[in-house]
Design an enzyme around this catalytic site. Sequence first.
Site, mmCIF file in Angstrom:
data_model
loop_
_atom_site.group_PDB
_atom_site.id
_atom_site.type_symbol
_atom_site.label_atom_id
_atom_site.label_comp_id
_atom_site.label_asym_id
_atom_site.label_seq_id
_atom_site.Cartn_x
_atom_site.Cartn_y
_atom_site.Cartn_z
ATOM 1 N N LYS A 111 4.929 4.108 18.428
ATOM 2 C CA LYS A 111 4.227 4.004 17.142
ATOM 3 C C LYS A 111 2.878 4.726 17.206
ATOM 4 C CE LYS A 111 6.378 -0.289 15.568
ATOM 5 N NZ LYS A 111 6.152 -1.685 15.130
ATOM 6 N N LYS A 160 0.807 -1.222 0.000
ATOM 7 C CA LYS A 160 0.000 0.000 0.000
ATOM 8 C C LYS A 160 0.842 1.274 0.000
ATOM 9 C CE LYS A 160 -4.253 -1.811 2.061
ATOM 10 N NZ LYS A 160 -5.278 -1.613 3.097
#
Length: 398
Positions: free
Chosen positions: A166, A78
Amino acid sequence: MLLSMEEFRAFQPKKPTYALFGWPLGHTMSPELHAQLFEASGQDAAYIGVAVPPDDLAEAFDLAKAKLRGINCTIPHKKAVIELLDGVDTAARDLHSVNTVAFRDGKAIGYNTDILGFSESLARDGVTLRGKKVLLLGYGGAASVMAYHCAREGACLTITGRNLEKAAALQQQIAETVPHARVAVYSRRHIPRDIQIVLNSTPVGMYPKENLAPLHYLPHKTEYVFDAIYNPPVTATMRLANPRKTATRDGLYMLVMQAAHAQTIWSGVTFEPASCETILRRTYGKMAVKRLHEKHGKKNLVLCGFMGSGKTTIGRKLARLTGLEFIDADIYLEAKEGKKISEIFAEKGETYFRDRETAYIKELAQKDGIVLALGGGSVLRPENVAAVKETGLLILLD
């Protein structure tokens, strides 16, 4: 049709064809789903899956431009596909994620339809985000789609997960692309208690580890839970919800709608809501058959219950939903014997009837891919139960 890279090099389409690129690809529902969408819109087109190793993406992309009308991309392509494109729409650019590519006039343009599928899932359930306190579990690709949509819609978003660095990186990404976004990061121990909407973007709880959940409990004010997982259709996270006050939604409608929007981008077709609902039901049916095989190790569904409990009615509905063949054991016996059950009872007695019933049940149990409705009294014989359980998932209608 699923192809290896070598097979894709030799592949020559015979009609307008689209593809899914991923690695590893494994079992994907996309070809079946797009086939249903092609049928619903009257398109004579095909959809294939191609297992594309990361190192072969550039070559596969060039082959696609020459052979295909468009592609979908899944993990891990992606982001990597973006540098191969001639243009990217706003949402895909902000998300750094492209799942749909259209080839037009020699150019390749990238889009993200995941966000459209997600937004329509919420809209289907009447969920509005503005001013709502939303908890997002995870920080990967699916999380970025959900976070971006929540921020644009004016939600007050909290991101959590095992790796808070993250989570903070996703927070920063959203802050850079959505002005005035309200996004915070908390550890799971310090989740705000007044959360109203919970979104699970993680794979935690996916088959076969479907008893796992990223949370042990939901905040007590939770009114809606969305889980991107659709196998199982009722996830461990969704089961945490109180059904009296908390609505839930799995990820299958999102999958259907992102595919529908991809086809709109490729060919301009649009889909009526009723068509999408039909496709959703059929896809649930295919998922049920997949789970019947993989989770339960069975090839048939078998219904038992007292007379009048709905074995025939429900059996026919299940057969239509799953694409399996429906067989009523009593009708099958009558056809084989050439007489009504009442006549067999009257002429030869119950013992003869029960012996013939057992013989035919054993015969039917060896079939592959049926919904079998048993006679009301057939389960009173243990050998009948043993026979159907060898190949079938036996369900009691109470």
